[in-house]
Design a protein around this motif. Structure first.
Motif, PDB file in Angstrom:
ATOM      1  N   PHE A 206       0.871  -1.179   0.000  1.00  0.00           N
ATOM      2  CA  PHE A 206       0.000   0.000   0.000  1.00  0.00           C
ATOM      3  C   PHE A 206       0.903   1.221   0.000  1.00  0.00           C
ATOM      4  CE2 PHE A 206      -1.956   3.497   2.348  1.00  0.00           C
ATOM      5  CZ  PHE A 206      -3.225   3.581   1.810  1.00  0.00           C
ATOM      6  N   ILE A 207       0.674   2.116  -0.961  1.00  0.00           N
ATOM      7  CA  ILE A 207       1.438   3.366  -0.983  1.00  0.00           C
ATOM      8  C   ILE A 207       0.462   4.511  -0.758  1.00  0.00           C
ATOM      9  CG2 ILE A 207       3.008   4.852  -2.298  1.00  0.00           C
ATOM     10  CD1 ILE A 207       3.955   2.426  -3.830  1.00  0.00           C
ATOM     11  N   GLY A 208       0.724   5.318   0.253  1.00  0.00           N
ATOM     12  CA  GLY A 208      -0.242   6.359   0.584  1.00  0.00           C
ATOM     13  C   GLY A 208       0.386   7.533   1.313  1.00  0.00           C
ATOM     14  N   PRO A 209      -0.467   8.432   1.819  1.00  0.00           N
ATOM     15  CA  PRO A 209       0.002   9.630   2.506  1.00  0.00           C
ATOM     16  C   PRO A 209       0.133   9.399   4.016  1.00  0.00           C
ATOM     17  CG  PRO A 209      -2.363   9.722   2.256  1.00  0.00           C
ATOM     18  CD  PRO A 209      -1.935   8.419   1.631  1.00  0.00           C
ATOM     19  N   CYS A 210      -0.028   8.151   4.438  1.00  0.00           N
ATOM     20  CA  CYS A 210      -0.501   7.854   5.781  1.00  0.00           C
ATOM     21  C   CYS A 210       0.513   7.077   6.612  1.00  0.00           C
ATOM     22  CB  CYS A 210      -1.759   7.003   5.593  1.00  0.00           C
ATOM     23  SG  CYS A 210      -2.695   6.742   7.053  1.00  0.00           S
ATOM     24  N   VAL A 211       0.649   7.477   7.872  1.00  0.00           N
ATOM     25  CA  VAL A 211       1.474   6.702   8.796  1.00  0.00           C
ATOM     26  C   VAL A 211       0.627   5.634   9.487  1.00  0.00           C
ATOM     27  CG1 VAL A 211       2.819   6.836  10.927  1.00  0.00           C
ATOM     28  CG2 VAL A 211       3.145   8.556   9.148  1.00  0.00           C
ATOM     29  N   SER A 212      -0.642   5.956   9.766  1.00  0.00           N
ATOM     30  CA  SER A 212      -1.440   5.013  10.556  1.00  0.00           C
ATOM     31  C   SER A 212      -1.779   3.745   9.774  1.00  0.00           C
ATOM     32  CB  SER A 212      -2.690   5.687  11.116  1.00  0.00           C
ATOM     33  OG  SER A 212      -3.725   5.741  10.188  1.00  0.00           O
ATOM     34  N   LYS A 213      -1.736   3.821   8.441  1.00  0.00           N
ATOM     35  CA  LYS A 213      -1.939   2.589   7.662  1.00  0.00           C
ATOM     36  C   LYS A 213      -0.828   1.586   7.934  1.00  0.00           C
ATOM     37  CE  LYS A 213      -5.733   3.494   5.459  1.00  0.00           C
ATOM     38  NZ  LYS A 213      -6.949   2.783   5.875  1.00  0.00           N
ATOM     39  N   LYS A 214       0.362   2.098   8.306  1.00  0.00           N
ATOM     40  CA  LYS A 214       1.456   1.189   8.651  1.00  0.00           C
ATOM     41  C   LYS A 214       1.067   0.350   9.865  1.00  0.00           C
ATOM     42  CE  LYS A 214       5.183   4.066   6.809  1.00  0.00           C
ATOM     43  NZ  LYS A 214       6.490   4.707   7.034  1.00  0.00           N
TER      44      LYS A 214
END
Lengths: 501, 93
Positions: free
Chosen positions: A340-348
């Motif tokens: 997943f590539i995104g703008p997000c830290v919480s997805k980690k």
């Protein structure tokens, strides 16, 4: 991204590009120490008081980018310590994913009201007169606040005709919506893991760049290099992130040049989230549940779980767009790996959870992807592409901007029940999310669809973004308009069996 | 005045968008105020990689102002070049 923090942003991105280069070129991780000299050359300090500390801090940043924990000055041994454990091609990092780099933290004072040297020691001294705790005295050079007495009401600040009194909080704590920043024994910031929801806001706000998240960019590149079929699912906020002249199609082509087999918009999963949330809202609200919260932002969900467990059941049960999109890929390609590539830290953090970790093998940010482009000397804006991207509907692509999720769900509800009146409220920023939920718990949001976004402006304001929110907003809107599907129900990429009835 | 801002991979990573934003902001704020030289115009062009970073490492972001190349350009440097020119009829006296 906080765009005026140029140097901090640049240091962070140079580190990603460096780690990507090491991974692609199969360089020896044991020689990572050399990179601190490459990134911070010479003997003159540029960022901090001396070059040694600059190198020590960048060493910890390099370690975090490899997925290791940041160390304190007491713990730091050789930079390559423990490095063999992360020299692999699968996910290795463990929480906490957001941490303070202690040797970079300047131990800013906590919330304080104090008098600056703009004080003229005036005869009127309203600061003293309005203080309800009698904490202000007039000394030789001007007014002084007794910090032991001060209750930080700010009255003196408002009265001073010279604007000589300032009130501030340490930037990390001020940016934290869940009050998760405390102090350690040296007064440095420390993140309370029980409260933190990994939104990443403090990473963006620290003016010393002393807070960072871990990365798995190295392991991802190794996974690609070991011959895995790696699919990228890219968050809806990607449009416009990689330079003003780079089209979404060129971004996809650039990612494929990195060795990724195929790229799919997370907007596809967003369409499924919309369909499911609309169905759920129609069936449940207000008869079975007083209100419904959206489910796509993991920090928002985690905040509700931690702070308002009694209303946690009213958050939609639909999966997140990331999970649906990954399902879509793994169903047909069970042996593939998904990033997943995104703008997000919480997805980690979301990707480490049960029922998610088997679907999402890696999570990186747009900034980290940019580091990969730079390491491989890929110029997406120069790639010639003809194929249009057609994975997601107009409203699925709109998830990236605050209000977009509620907008998509309401539009879908109206397709099914044209006469249904749905009131919505959207909170942007974790502190606003907390306020909204507090009122919801008291019954003041009954009958409503509540959208929570931990980042201001929604995902386009996320900590892993590259361009400003205003620029990104326009790019996302243009890309949404170009979708061939007006409704998520029209999206023919989704298996009809998967769509709720 | 003609400014070309490179938005290649290296330059975008190192803050080209920030420079674009600050130039747009100048156009909307200070450059609308009275006192700007009537002969002054500002034309900002977004360009693909100009190739500077391939010649020498660590030069991004790259900005070209009236054919002069600025390596490691910063927003404050470029903004001040613009304003010096926009108000040059006042400054020189």
């Amino acid at each position: 991204m906080k765009e005026s923090y140029n140097d901090i942003i640049n240091i962070r991105r140079m580190v990603f590009a460096d780690i990507a280069r090491i991974a692609y070129d199969d360089l020896d991780l044991k020689k990572l120490g050399d990179d601190t000299y490459r990134l911070i050359p010479g003997e003159k300090a540029y960022y901090r008081e001396d070059v040694f500390r600059e190198r020590a801090v960048i060493a910890e940043r390099l370690r975090l980018a490899l997925g290791l924990d940041a160390r304190t000055a007491a713990e730091s041994g050789p930079i390559s310590e423990g490095i063999e454990n992360v020299d692999v091609d699968t996910r290795v990092y463990t929480p906490p994913l957001v941490a303070v780099i202690k040797i970079a933290c300047e131990a800013c004072p906590t919330k304080t009201v104090f008098i600056t040297d703009n004080c003229r020691k005036c005869l009127a001294h309203p600061c003293k007169n309005v203080c309800p705790k009698n904490a202000v005295t007039i000394e030789k050079h001007g007014a002084v606040i007794d910090q032991a007495k001060c209750i930080k009401c700010g009255r003196c600040k408002n009265e001073c005709p010279y604007h000589a009194i300032v009130e501030y909080d340490r930037p990390c704590a001020a940016s934290c919506g869940v009050d998760a920043i405390k102090s350690d024994y040296l007064g440095r910031a420390e993140i309370d893991a029980d409260k933190c929801v990994a939104c990443g806001n403090c990473i963006q706000e620290c003016p010393f760049g002393a807070i960072s998240d871990k990365s798995e960019i190295y392991q991802l590149i190794k996974a690609i290099k070991s011959g895995n079929e790696v699919y990228d699912i890219i968050a809806t906020s990607f449009a416009g992130q990689f330079g003003a002249l780079t089209t979404p199609e060129q971004i996809f082509a650039g990612i494929r040049q990195l060795g990724i087999k195929e790229v799919v918009e997370v907007g596809l999963g967003a369409d499924l989230t919309t369909l499911n949330e609309a169905k759920e809202f129609i069936e449940e609200v207000p008869e079975k549940e007083p209100f419904m919260g959206t489910s796509c932002c993991y920090s928002w969900k985690l905040m509700v779980q931690k702070k308002y467990p009694e209303v946690n059941d009213y958050i939609s049960e639909s999966s997140t767009p990331m999970v649906y999109t990954s399902h879509h890929i793994k169903k047909n390609n069970p042996n593939s790996k998904v990033v997943f590539i995104g703008p997000c830290v919480s997805k980690k953090l979301e990707a480490l959870q049960e029922h998610v970790k088997e679907y999402v093998d890696f999570v990186i940010t747009f900034e980290e992807l940019m580091g990969m482009f730079v390491a491989k000397e890929i110029e997406p804006s120069e790639i010639e592409v003809e194929d249009k991207i057609t994975d997601a509907s107009v409203t699925g692509r709109g998830y990236a901007v605050g209000g977009g999720v509620a907008n998509a769900v309401v539009a879908r509800i109206h397709e099914v029940k044209p006469d249904m009146v749905v009131k919505t409220e959207c909170a942007e920023g974790l502190a606003e999310c907390v306020k909204m939920m507090k009122l919801a718990k008291l019954g003041l949001k009954n009958g409503m669809l509540l959208e929570g976004m931990a980042c201001e402006y929604g995902c386009i304001g996320g900590p892993g973004t590259i361009v400003t929110s205003s620029r990104a907003k326009k790019s996302v809107a243009d890309f949404a308009k170009a979708s061939p599907f007006a409704s998520p129900a029209d999206n023919d990429n989704i298996d009809p069996e998967q769509k709720p009835r | 005045m003609k400014i070309k801002v490179c938005v290649g991979s290296n330059c975008t990573m190192m803050g080209a968008d920030g420079i674009l934003d600050s130039l747009e902001n100048l156009k909307e704020t200070i450059l609308t105020k009275p006192g700007v030289n009537p002969a002054f115009t500002l034309d900002v062009e977004i360009v693909r990689c100009v190739g500077e970073c391939k010649k020498k490492k660590n030069v991004s972001p790259v900005v070209v102002v009236d054919d002069v190349i600025y390596r490691n350009a910063s927003r404050e440097e470029i903004m001040s070049i613009v304003l010096d020119k926009a108000f040059d009829h006042i400054m020189t006296k």
